[in-house]
Scaffold this motif. Structure first.
Motif, PDB file in Angstrom:
ATOM      1  N   ILE A  59       0.858  -1.185   0.000  1.00 32.92           N
ATOM      2  CA  ILE A  59       0.000   0.000   0.000  1.00 32.92           C
ATOM      3  C   ILE A  59       0.892   1.232   0.000  1.00 32.92           C
ATOM      4  CG2 ILE A  59      -1.847   1.265   1.173  1.00 32.92           C
ATOM      5  CD1 ILE A  59      -2.497  -1.370   2.654  1.00 32.92           C
ATOM      6  N   GLU A  77       3.359   9.779   3.023  1.00 31.94           N
ATOM      7  CA  GLU A  77       2.866  10.809   3.940  1.00 31.94           C
ATOM      8  C   GLU A  77       4.003  11.196   4.880  1.00 31.94           C
ATOM      9  OE1 GLU A  77      -0.771   9.756   5.989  1.00 31.94           O
ATOM     10  OE2 GLU A  77      -0.311  11.120   7.640  1.00 31.94           O
ATOM     11  N   ASN A 125       4.529   7.793  15.693  1.00 33.82           N
ATOM     12  CA  ASN A 125       3.811   8.367  14.550  1.00 33.82           C
ATOM     13  C   ASN A 125       3.814   7.417  13.353  1.00 33.82           C
ATOM     14  OD1 ASN A 125       2.849  11.376  14.815  1.00 33.82           O
ATOM     15  ND2 ASN A 125       4.735  11.260  15.984  1.00 33.82           N
ATOM     16  N   VAL A 126       4.950   6.780  13.104  1.00 34.38           N
ATOM     17  CA  VAL A 126       5.054   5.806  12.004  1.00 34.38           C
ATOM     18  C   VAL A 126       4.058   4.674  12.219  1.00 34.38           C
ATOM     19  CG1 VAL A 126       6.532   4.002  11.014  1.00 34.38           C
ATOM     20  CG2 VAL A 126       7.469   6.288  11.418  1.00 34.38           C
ATOM     21  N   ASP A 181       1.351   4.627  14.102  1.00 36.84           N
ATOM     22  CA  ASP A 181      -0.037   5.089  14.005  1.00 36.84           C
ATOM     23  C   ASP A 181      -0.494   5.171  12.547  1.00 36.84           C
ATOM     24  OD1 ASP A 181      -0.130   5.279  16.721  1.00 36.84           O
ATOM     25  OD2 ASP A 181       0.072   7.468  16.822  1.00 36.84           O
ATOM     26  N   ILE A 182       0.359   5.770  11.714  1.00 37.73           N
ATOM     27  CA  ILE A 182      -0.004   5.932  10.302  1.00 37.73           C
ATOM     28  C   ILE A 182      -0.114   4.558   9.628  1.00 37.73           C
ATOM     29  CG2 ILE A 182       0.741   6.826   8.049  1.00 37.73           C
ATOM     30  CD1 ILE A 182       2.150   9.128   9.595  1.00 37.73           C
ATOM     31  N   ALA A 183       0.850   3.676   9.935  1.00 41.80           N
ATOM     32  CA  ALA A 183       0.851   2.341   9.320  1.00 41.80           C
ATOM     33  C   ALA A 183      -0.403   1.564   9.716  1.00 41.80           C
ATOM     34  CB  ALA A 183       2.112   1.585   9.728  1.00 41.80           C
ATOM     35  N   THR A 225      -3.608   3.055   8.142  1.00 41.83           N
ATOM     36  CA  THR A 225      -3.691   2.745   6.718  1.00 41.83           C
ATOM     37  C   THR A 225      -4.054   1.270   6.506  1.00 41.83           C
ATOM     38  OG1 THR A 225      -1.937   4.359   6.371  1.00 41.83           O
ATOM     39  CG2 THR A 225      -2.472   2.949   4.512  1.00 41.83           C
ATOM     40  N   ALA A 226      -3.407   0.394   7.260  1.00 45.02           N
ATOM     41  CA  ALA A 226      -3.682  -1.037   7.121  1.00 45.02           C
ATOM     42  C   ALA A 226      -5.135  -1.338   7.460  1.00 45.02           C
ATOM     43  CB  ALA A 226      -2.741  -1.827   8.030  1.00 45.02           C
ATOM     44  N   SER A 281       9.459  10.745   5.731  1.00 43.05           N
ATOM     45  CA  SER A 281       8.125  10.310   5.347  1.00 43.05           C
ATOM     46  C   SER A 281       7.993   8.800   5.331  1.00 43.05           C
ATOM     47  CB  SER A 281       7.741  10.890   3.980  1.00 43.05           C
ATOM     48  OG  SER A 281       8.689  10.510   3.021  1.00 43.05           O
ATOM     49  N   ILE A 282       6.736   8.362   5.371  1.00 43.71           N
ATOM     50  CA  ILE A 282       6.441   6.931   5.293  1.00 43.71           C
ATOM     51  C   ILE A 282       6.010   6.658   3.861  1.00 43.71           C
ATOM     52  CG2 ILE A 282       4.189   7.403   6.366  1.00 43.71           C
ATOM     53  CD1 ILE A 282       4.358   4.549   7.564  1.00 43.71           C
ATOM     54  N   GLU A 297       5.626   3.395   2.047  1.00 46.58           N
ATOM     55  CA  GLU A 297       4.612   2.357   1.806  1.00 46.58           C
ATOM     56  C   GLU A 297       4.670   1.294   2.898  1.00 46.58           C
ATOM     57  OE1 GLU A 297       5.942   0.966  -2.011  1.00 46.58           O
ATOM     58  OE2 GLU A 297       7.391  -0.418  -1.102  1.00 46.58           O
ATOM     59  N   ILE A 298       3.623   0.483   2.938  1.00 45.70           N
ATOM     60  CA  ILE A 298       3.628  -0.652   3.842  1.00 45.70           C
ATOM     61  C   ILE A 298       3.271  -1.901   3.066  1.00 45.70           C
ATOM     62  CG2 ILE A 298       3.117   0.608   5.983  1.00 45.70           C
ATOM     63  CD1 ILE A 298       0.188  -0.096   5.648  1.00 45.70           C
TER      64      ILE A 298
END
Ligand SMILES: Nc1nc2c(ncn2[C@@H]2O[C@H](COP(=O)(O)OP(=O)(O)O)[C@@H](O)[C@H]2O)c(=O)[nH]1
Ligand SMILES: [Mg+2]
Ligand SMILES: [Zn+2]
Ligand SMILES: [Zn+2]
Lengths: 220, 113
Positions: free
Chosen positions: A4, A8, B9-10, B12-14, B17-18, B106-107, B109-110
């Protein structure tokens, strides 16, 4: 297994909060300064020396960030200035959410200047926007003139550098010119001030810069 | 240790999104970190590993792509890669450098199941 795409900013939550705060400060006409340095460079002393001269003309609030104790807030309150202490426990920096919460203690409608004294640390606060107008970094003459070279990320995000404890120059190996040269190499637009809280040298120059910044942000 | 705050923060966002994508498990988290940011990779990985326990990212691997500092000279126009922050143009010596990359935090992708 599925990929995914996110793309961000990791600190987007803090950035959003800081942007909202900046908008609020603009609407209220409050000039906001984020004061950073290593522990003991003289942030609180500079505030004591500076705010005494500004408090009759402007409404001032101070947020003090420290790991422990409310000693610094007490020092500011002694001047008759409203101060709120944030104790971060372990954290080495303040975040926008902490500032937002502290604002409940202040009346922004009757404020011209808000100073945030950050936790003593030259690394972490550089990554966390607090909605301030500018960051000002303090380096004292007892710390070594290569501080800017060792902590470039903080210099890069700062608008001004205060070289404090100039009264001790004769006792230490601190090359002021070298220090300024390093700092300006990282951030060419950096404003430079040289102060002593002991003798009062340079405090006037710094205060008038601050007063000018307050005036230009003030709601007419 | 702002790495702890960054790791949180990483995570939380991951996880957000998942969850939004109806995943049940996060296998990889890929970050882009510019060399101009003051982030210590080992501290970040350490903090991430401590915080991910008992979450859907408990077995997730943190992958970091380091982004080099690229500056463009506003005096002569030369574009070059620099190894540290204290830099003047490698061609004309000017300090009027515009930063093209190196500030990323920034992040990207996962990878999930
Ligand atoms: N000699 C000298 N000492 C100073 C000066 N400014 C601050 N100090 C001392 O340095 C110590 C730390 O100052 P403080 O304001 O608490 O630093 P902060 O941790 O950055 O807030 C105190 O003992 C001050 O008295 C200065 O200009 N000259
Ligand atoms: Mg202090
Ligand atoms: Zn830190
Ligand atoms: Zn050039």
């Amino acid at each position: 297994m599925e990929k995914i795409n996110i793309e961000e900013k990791i600190l987007s939550k803090n950035i959003k909060k800081a942007d909202a705060l900046r908008e609020l400060f603009k609407e209220k006409g409050v000039f906001v300064l984020n004061l950073v340095s290593s522990p003991g460079s003289g942030k609180t002393s500079i505030l004591e020396s500076t705010l005494t001269g500004l408090k009759d003309k402007y409404n001032i609030g101070v947020i003090e960030g420290d790991l422990q104790t409310d000693n610094d807030a007490k020092r500011i309150r002694k001047l008759g200035i409203k101060a709120h202490q944030i104790n971060t426990g372990g954290a080495c920096h303040l975040e926008a959410s902490g500032i937002e919460k502290s604002l409940e203690q202040f009346d922004l409608d009757n404020m011209d200047l808000l100073i945030i004294e950050n936790v003593g640390n030259l690394v972490c606060p550089s990554s966390f926007d607090l909605g301030e107008d500018c960051k000002v970094v303090v380096i004292s003459t007892t710390e070594g003139d290569d501080k800017p070279a060792k902590y470039p990320s903080m210099i890069r995000v700062s608008s001004a550098l205060i070289i404090n404890k100039t009264d001790l120059l004769e006792h230490v190996d601190f090359n002021t010119e070298e220090c300024i040269k390093y700092a300006k190499g990282i951030q060419p637009d950096l404003k430079i001030f040289q102060t002593s809280c002991k003798t009062g040298e340079g405090i006037k120059h710094w205060s008038s810069w601050l007063a000018e910044a307050i005036e230009s942000k003030r709601k007419s | 240790m702002h790495e702890a705050s960054i790791a949180q923060n990483v995570l939380d966002i991951a996880i957000n999104t998942a969850t939004e994508n109806s995943a049940i498990k996060i296998n990889k988290v890929c970050l882009k970190i510019g060399q101009l940011t003051a982030i210590e990779e080992n501290s970040l990985k350490f903090a991430f590993d401590a915080l991910k326990e008992d979450t859907m990212a408990a077995n997730a691997e943190l992958l970091i792509e380091h982004i080099p500092i690229v500056g463009k000279c506003n005096n002569c126009g030369k574009k070059d890669t620099y190894s540290e922050m204290f830099f003047s143009c490698s061609n004309c010596g000017s300090y009027k450098m515009e930063i093209l990359s190196g500030e990323e935090l920034s992040i990207k992708e996962i990878e999930v199941d």
